[in-house]
Write a protein that holds these residues in place. Structure first.
Motif, PDB file in Angstrom:
ATOM      1  N   GLN A  34       0.845  -1.211   0.000  1.00 30.46           N
ATOM      2  CA  GLN A  34       0.000   0.000   0.000  1.00 30.46           C
ATOM      3  C   GLN A  34       0.868   1.243   0.000  1.00 30.46           C
ATOM      4  N   LYS A  37       2.278   2.755  -3.102  1.00 26.06           N
ATOM      5  CA  LYS A  37       1.387   3.491  -4.002  1.00 26.06           C
ATOM      6  C   LYS A  37       1.674   4.988  -3.951  1.00 26.06           C
ATOM      7  N   TRP A  38       2.201   5.458  -2.817  1.00 23.06           N
ATOM      8  CA  TRP A  38       2.561   6.890  -2.767  1.00 23.06           C
ATOM      9  C   TRP A  38       3.988   7.092  -2.286  1.00 23.06           C
ATOM     10  N   GLU A 106      -7.980   3.318   9.537  1.00 25.12           N
ATOM     11  CA  GLU A 106      -8.539   2.717   8.325  1.00 25.12           C
ATOM     12  C   GLU A 106      -8.987   1.283   8.621  1.00 25.12           C
ATOM     13  N   HIS A 111     -12.351   1.583   6.546  1.00 28.45           N
ATOM     14  CA  HIS A 111     -12.691   0.496   5.613  1.00 28.45           C
ATOM     15  C   HIS A 111     -12.817  -0.857   6.298  1.00 28.45           C
TER      16      HIS A 111
ATOM     17  N   ASP B  90      -9.441  -3.572   0.353  1.00 25.95           N
ATOM     18  CA  ASP B  90      -8.405  -2.559   0.455  1.00 25.95           C
ATOM     19  C   ASP B  90      -8.532  -1.594  -0.721  1.00 25.95           C
ATOM     20  N   GLN B  92      -6.986   1.052  -1.631  1.00 18.93           N
ATOM     21  CA  GLN B  92      -5.812   1.608  -2.301  1.00 18.93           C
ATOM     22  C   GLN B  92      -5.163   0.619  -3.263  1.00 18.93           C
ATOM     23  N   LEU B  93      -5.481  -0.645  -3.091  1.00 18.19           N
ATOM     24  CA  LEU B  93      -4.841  -1.662  -3.932  1.00 18.19           C
ATOM     25  C   LEU B  93      -5.746  -2.031  -5.106  1.00 18.19           C
ATOM     26  N   SER B  94      -5.133  -2.666  -6.103  1.00 18.92           N
ATOM     27  CA  SER B  94      -5.898  -3.084  -7.274  1.00 18.92           C
ATOM     28  C   SER B  94      -6.700  -4.344  -6.942  1.00 18.92           C
ATOM     29  N   LYS B 133      -8.222   0.007  -9.659  1.00 18.94           N
ATOM     30  CA  LYS B 133      -8.323   0.240  -8.220  1.00 18.94           C
ATOM     31  C   LYS B 133      -9.713  -0.179  -7.753  1.00 18.94           C
ATOM     32  N   GLU B 135     -11.628   1.135  -5.638  1.00 21.57           N
ATOM     33  CA  GLU B 135     -12.514   2.304  -5.540  1.00 21.57           C
ATOM     34  C   GLU B 135     -13.403   2.486  -6.768  1.00 21.57           C
TER      35      GLU B 135
END
Lengths: 279, 308
Positions: A34, A37-38, A106, A111, B90, B92-94, B133, B135
């Motif tokens: 994760q 990703k940034w 989170e 989530h 999750d 943020q993940l694919s 993603k 989302e």
């Protein structure tokens, strides 16, 4: 269209003992994925932060201070050299805080990913350790990059200055573990962030001997430094980067303080995670 | 019959003064599709979390795959596939990364999980979304991904908590189709739902729950047979007249239920009953003859409808 492969079944496939010994690492691997990703944003902040701070406060304000104190310097060195180890420890603390508080919120609230992780053989303790481990990874490269910038600014005088890297990470770990435990308890994060920012982080940053020696403060305010991991790490960092004089006893006091904070943080965070998941 | 995979006796869960699950007994056998049917707040999800070896019971006994979840949580969870009410993916993940990391949580080897991800993407019809993603997915896609995720370890028992709530009819039918396929492969399914059609479609055996207790248990057909008549005649006289009609109608059939907007009349022959109503010179504004459903069973058992 269908599950074409021959079904072996979880009774054959899943090795519970393996998860019990490596579970925290699996969590850390997922968290690192994760984070990647940034990663460029994290690296950007990790470089821009020290550059801006060291230029504005270290060189800008430091120039004025060096001029007025003369050759005696602050604690015997240039203001930049004095300030840098404190900022290094602060960067580690900020890094672990970001990587413990946000993932915890989170996971439990935003989530609810911890609940799905806990539907696997993973336990609450493993989830908490995994998140914590990843925060150390963030602290590590933040501190290494910071250290590189300090070197470029000529803020390192001692050959053993690199030892300030592990002590800064140690401070980050201690504070991060505690923050993770706290975040695990949170129901309403909005109030928490206000309180944390204004009444915890700000005083710690200002009153931990960051910008001036703790002893220059009125005695009744010095306790803020004593309970602050930032002060303990800063003292160690100054000792290591330019030879700030501290007794061997105080070195042990600093290390023990950070160690106790770390152990308590990890203990409570594992317990809080386990309890909250079992509700 | 063989030993049950799941067996509970007097299972109880309290949150403070509130009893969410009140001393329930049940057994689930290998390869069957077992459902908890009841309205929101009936205690279904709480029961599922106890079976899922994440939430601790207050009292009673439960054994899952022969083990006590209080002592052997990880050993039990290793063989469960859990689809929670909230997808908890999750974000943020694919799509493929979500499947991959979940497989790793079971300690499955990297190479195995990579192969499994391809297989599951095909199963969930998400191959084109592999690198998207999470989302960006629709509700139905997220739900299919959550189900695919639960299958990554080839679980002995697949637990689905309200699998199709919030989905449009087409997305529901795709999901039901996928669940049928799993059942055909011998996967034991445990489903909670407050949709009677879903319970009828998917479950071999059902437990009707209300306020933490079991009201009845059996196959959908046997429940309907035991607790309702073959057919139901629904009549509407308009909201101001419905109530006045109830007494006259009651005498004409086995049983009636007065709902705010209509009256349900329980009978073996709906058309014949409707003729009788017309013969008595009563003229409903609308009428409908249908077969009894689980909704009628629930109404009979609790005096309330499933979706309120």
């Amino acid at each position: 269209m269908s599950l074409t492969n021959i079904r072996q079944g979880s009774l054959v496939l899943v090795d519970v003992a393996k998860v019990q010994s490596r579970g925290a690492l699996y969590v850390a691997q997922a968290r690192t994925r994760q984070m990647m990703k940034w990663i460029w944003m994290i690296i950007g902040i990790a470089i821009a932060n020290p550059v801006l701070y060291l230029i504005s406060v270290g060189i800008g304000l430091g120039g004025l201070i060096d001029e007025s104190v003369g050759p005696a310097g602050v604690d015997g060195v240039k203001y930049l050299t004095f300030l840098a180890p404190a900022l290094l420890a602060q960067a580690a603390i900020q890094g672990t805080m970001d990587e413990t508080i946000y993932p915890t919120l989170e996971g439990f609230k935003w989530h609810k990913t911890f609940y799905s992780m806990n539907s696997t053989p993973l336990t609450g303790t493993q989830i908490s350790y995994g998140i914590f481990l990843t925060s150390l990874f963030r602290a590590f490269y933040t501190v290494v990059l910071y250290f590189g910038v300090m070197w470029a600014f000529g803020a390192l005088e001692s050959p053993r200055a690199w030892l300030a890297i592990p002590t800064a990470i140690f401070a980050g770990a201690s504070f991060g573990a505690l923050m993770q435990a706290l975040a695990g308890k949170l129901e309403d994060e909005n109030i928490f962030f206000v309180v944390l920012g204004r009444f915890v982080m700000m005083p710690l940053f200002m009153f931990s001997g960051t910008f001036f020696p703790l002893t220059s403060m009125p005695f009744f305010l010095q306790w803020i430094g004593w309970i602050s991991p930032l002060w303990h790490a800063t003292e160690l960092g100054r000792h290591l980067t330019y030879g700030h004089a501290i007794s061997p006893l105080m070195i042990w006091v600093h290390l023990t303080f950070l160690g106790i904070m770390l152990v308590l943080g990890l203990f409570f965070s594992a317990r809080i995670f386990t309890k909250r998941l079992a509700k | 019959m063989s030993n049950p995979l799941i067996s509970a006796r007097g299972l109880t869960k309290k949150f403070g003064d509130f009893t969410a699950v009140n001393g329930i007994d049940f057994d689930v056998f290998k390869g069957e599709s077992f459902g908890f049917l009841g309205p929101n707040g009936a205690g279904k999800s709480t029961a599922m979390r106890i079976i899922g070896a994440t939430s601790q019971r207050t009292s009673g006994t439960i054994s899952i795959l022969g083990k006590d979840p209080e002592k052997h949580g990880p050993q039990i969870r290793a063989h469960l596939g859990v689809v929670p009410q909230q997808d908890s993916l999750d974000m943020q993940l694919s799509v493929s990364e979500n499947l991959y990391i979940y497989g790793r949580y079971f300690g499955l080897p990297r190479a195995f999980v990579k192969g499994k991800v391809d297989e599951l993407l095909a199963f969930a019809q998400l191959e084109e979304k592999r690198d998207a993603k999470v989302e960006t997915l629709s509700g139905g896609m997220k739900r299919r991904l959550t189900i695919a995720r639960a299958l990554v370890s080839e679980p002995e028992i697949l637990m689905l908590d309200e699998p199709t709530t919030g989905l449009d009819p087409q997305a529901r039918h795709i999901l039901w189709d996928r669940l049928f396929r799993l059942k055909e492969q011998g996967v034991t399914l445990l489903i909670t739902t407050h949709f009677m059609d879903e319970a009828e479609q998917l479950c071999d055996r059902l437990m009707v729950m209300d306020k933490g207790s079991i009201m009845a248990e059996g196959s959908p057909a046997s429940l309907i047979k035991d607790y309702s008549t073959k057919e139901v005649l629904e009549v509407r006289f308009g909201s101001d007249r419905n109530q006045g009609m109830a007494d006259q109608l009651r005498a004409m059939c086995d049983r009636i239920e007065e709902l705010p907007d209509r009256i349900l009349m329980y009978t073996e022959d709906g058309e014949a009953l409707l003729e009788k109503i017309y013969a008595a010179n009563l003229h409903p504004k609308t009428s409908l003859v249908r077969r009894s459903s689980l909704e009628d069973v629930f109404l009979r058992l609790t005096g309330r409808t499933l979706i309120e």
